[in-house]
Design an enzyme around this catalytic site. Structure first.
Site, short mmCIF file in Angstrom:
data_model
loop_
_atom_site.label_atom_id
_atom_site.label_comp_id
_atom_site.label_asym_id
_atom_site.label_seq_id
_atom_site.Cartn_x
_atom_site.Cartn_y
_atom_site.Cartn_z
N PHE A 1 0.57 -1.58 -0.23
CA PHE A 1 0.36 -0.50 0.11
C PHE A 1 1.05 1.57 0.48
CE2 PHE A 1 -1.98 -3.12 2.05
CZ PHE A 1 -3.96 -3.45 0.91
N LYS A 2 0.80 1.94 -0.59
CA LYS A 2 1.40 3.26 -1.11
C LYS A 2 0.60 4.24 -0.75
CE LYS A 2 3.32 6.32 -4.09
NZ LYS A 2 3.53 7.07 -5.56
N ILE A 3 0.90 5.28 0.61
CA ILE A 3 -0.01 5.51 1.33
C ILE A 3 -0.14 7.61 1.11
CG2 ILE A 3 -1.56 6.78 3.64
CD1 ILE A 3 -1.74 3.69 2.32
#
Length: 317
Positions: free
Chosen positions: A178-180
């Site tokens: 997950f790239k937040i």
């Protein structure tokens, strides 16, 4: 014959990707055509500058300005040229589930280590509910055997709660990174890790490292940044991972003016301007309707960069 429970017969654990995976620009010539020789040079520079891996065809790669044929050409050129030196993430975002799945299969077949995908969206108002998003990622997951990184970015205009992201990680086989990039990213990363547990293999920082230290404090293990100065970001991340938080913070303070200038003043054009200045690529053109970078903005970017002496300013000279 070896015992069934012997190490020789045990299935290999999939690799866990960590560290600095900057986004590679898509390189054009001054007429706006793909410059594949320049593309290869940009990739070689980014590897030489210490990138743990790379991401291609992302928003900072102007993926939205490429034809489908150009996407395939860039993908195949880069993966062939990298030849396994570092893992490569390929962005395969598309609104259409079947098209996204087909792009993802093609990326895997070409040698991608992972695909990065935003939730389906179009324009300012066309969105998909959580059930549809769950079905979307499930069907893409069923089409491939490599990890999916969900890009949680404001550009999609889609609210993805930490609880929903954790559900996707638990329910869907390949969803594990997950790239937040949303506001208060550190708080969201912390909640996502707490809710998702072992299903969250890769909680990552994004947005050009503008929130790097808080995100790593929250448990991030990877950073997807701009492509111009992986050497600087690596110094920060390496110090942090080695347990020297004070040194990492000091390094971050040194590089923050350049990170800020890229994030707030230049956007995706910063990488190309710095690469051209250092002789990595021949043209820093971004495709119309983007306007050329204002000369004063370019001068300001180079002024900030020269104080740090990043590899990009001398690699090609």
């Amino acid at each position: 014959m070896p015992r069934l429970d012997s190490p020789a017969s045990a299935p290999a654990s999939p690799p866990v990707y960590k560290g600095v995976f900057p986004v590679a620009p898509t390189v054009f010539d001054d007429q706006g055509r793909l410059d594949l020789a320049g593309q290869r040079r940009a990739i070689d520079f980014m590897i030489d500058a210490g990138s743990n891996g790379l991401c291609i065809l992302a928003n900072f790669s102007e993926q939205f300005a490429l034809t489908d044929d150009e996407r395939r050409e860039v993908q195949d050129t880069v993966l062939d040229h990298v030849a396994g030196r570092v893992p490569v993430i390929v962005t395969t975002t598309h609104f259409g589930t079947d098209i996204c799945a087909a792009r993802s299969r093609a990326a895997e077949a070409a040698g991608a280590a992972m695909v990065m995908i935003m939730p389906p969206y179009h324009g300012a108002t066309i969105r998909v509910n959580e059930r549809g998003i769950h079905e979307f990622f499930s069907r893409v997951s069923d089409a491939i055997a490599i990890p999916i990184m969900i890009q949680d970015a404001p550009v999609s205009g889609t609210s993805l709660s930490a609880a929903f992201l954790a559900t996707l990680a638990r329910d869907i086989a390949q969803v594990s990174y997950f790239k937040i990039e949303t506001a208060q990213a550190a708080a969201k990363l912390r909640e996502l890790i707490a809710l998702g547990g072992d299903a969250i293999v890769g909680p990552w920082d994004g947005e050009e490292a503008i929130t790097l230290i808080p995100d790593f404090d929250a448990g991030a293990t990877g950073a997807m940044t701009g492509g111009a100065y992986p050497d600087g970001i690596r110094r920060i991340v390496d110090a942090y991972v080695a347990g020297d938080g004070e040194h990492a913070a000091a390094l971050y303070q040194e590089w923050l003016p350049l990170i800020n200038y890229e994030n707030r003043q230049c956007g995706l054009a910063a990488c190309k301007a710095l690469m051209k200045e250092g002789g990595v690529i021949g043209s820093d053109l971004t495709r119309h309707p983007f306007a050329p970078m204002h000369p004063a903005t370019r001068d300001g970017l180079l002024k900030v960069a020269r104080r740090l002496d990043p590899m990009v300013l001398r690699w090609g000279k």
